[in-house]
Design an enzyme around this catalytic site. Structure first.
Site, PDB file in Angstrom:
ATOM      1  CD  GLU A 170      -2.967  -1.162   0.364  1.00 49.60           C
ATOM      2  OE1 GLU A 170      -3.110  -0.154  -0.369  1.00 49.60           O
ATOM      3  OE2 GLU A 170      -3.698  -2.159   0.298  1.00 49.60           O
TER       4      GLU A 170
ATOM      5  CG  ASP B  53       8.780   7.673  -1.177  1.00 48.59           C
ATOM      6  OD1 ASP B  53       8.265   6.883  -1.996  1.00 48.59           O
ATOM      7  OD2 ASP B  53       9.013   8.872  -1.437  1.00 48.59           O
ATOM      8  NE  ARG B  54       6.097   0.648   3.489  1.00 43.83           N
ATOM      9  CZ  ARG B  54       4.985   0.546   2.746  1.00 43.83           C
ATOM     10  NH1 ARG B  54       4.244   1.617   2.483  1.00 43.83           N
ATOM     11  NH2 ARG B  54       4.591  -0.627   2.295  1.00 43.83           N
ATOM     12  CG  LEU B  55      11.078   9.926   5.124  1.00 45.62           C
ATOM     13  CD1 LEU B  55      12.257   8.977   5.404  1.00 45.62           C
ATOM     14  CD2 LEU B  55      11.515  10.991   4.122  1.00 45.62           C
TER      15      LEU B  55
END
Ligand SMILES: Cc1cc2nc3c(=O)[nH]c(=O)nc-3n(C[C@H](O)[C@H](O)[C@H](O)COP(=O)(O)O)c2cc1C
Length: 212
Positions: free
Chosen positions: A8, A189-191
């Site tokens: 996701e 971006d999972r940041l």
């Protein structure tokens, strides 16, 4: 589809220090309202982690039934494995995840029983069937069959008839008083944003940003 094919993308707005309430309980209530407004099913469902005296961990879901200045309230059977853990070791953690909102809250602290009066107030607000099943169940003990469980329920129904169903002596609430509460917001971006409140000796809260 296998679960590792699911990826996701988190596109929600971020969480910044300036958005946060100085009080983590108020912040939690805001996120709980957001989850409820977004139509999340059982937004107060939380995973409760406990550990025995020997450090054996155990986790299970509970429903948060109160969020108060002093902490997070849930109800259970005082003879259950979780209650045994809490009697031996009152340190515990809760995780609430509203995955649809890419949000998680991690809470840790220590747990105490709430007063009998407060437990009775909540118990009285429950539907009769739930009150009876609290009486009927020896939570987490092995039972021979579904039928045996239903017979226990029938015996309890016969015992109380149409009268009052009082608070069982072996059932009630706990309050987890937080020492730390972390709010996690998924970002592209999972940041991700992670802001953690830590309770200081004087009772006020320090907020720190954690790396994702
Ligand atoms: C969504 C959800 C909510 C639950 N809420 C509670 C609860 O509020 N209290 C409770 O005792 N068990 C609740 N349960 C059941 C517990 O997860 C668990 O099976 C039970 O309490 C026995 O745990 P123990 O053997 O670790 O004591 C819930 C389960 C689910 C899936």
């Amino acid at each position: 589809m296998s679960i590792d094919e699911i990826r996701e993308r988190y596109s929600r707005a971020g969480l910044s220090e300036t958005d946060l309430s100085p009080d983590p309980i108020l912040q939690f209530e805001q996120w709980l309202r957001d989850a409820s407004d977004a139509g999340v099913f059982e937004p107060g469902a939380a995973c409760l982690a406990t550990a025995s005296r020997q450090g054996e961990p155990s986790a299970r879901m509970v429903l948060l039934k109160g969020v108060e200045e002093r902490g997070f309230i849930f109800f259970t059977n005082y003879g259950s494995p979780k209650a045994r853990d809490l009697a031996e070791n009152p340190r515990a953690a809760l995780v609430v995840a509203w995955v649809e909102l890419a949000r998680q809250v991690r809470i840790s602290g220590s747990v105490e029983r709430i007063s009998r009066e407060a437990s009775a107030r909540y118990f009285e607000s429950r539907p009769a069937g739930s009150r009876l099943s609290a009486w009927a169940s020896h939570q987490s003990e092995v039972i021979d069959s579904r039928r045996a469980l239903e017979e226990q329920m029938q015996r309890v129904q016969a015992r109380f008839g149409d009268g009052d169903i009082p608070l069982p002596p072996f059932w009630g609430g706990y309050c987890l008083s937080p020492m730390q509460i972390e709010f996690w917001q998924g970002r592209p971006d999972r940041l991700n944003d992670r802001l953690r409140y830590r309770r200081q000796a004087e009772g006020h809260w320090v907020v720190e940003r954690l790396e994702p």
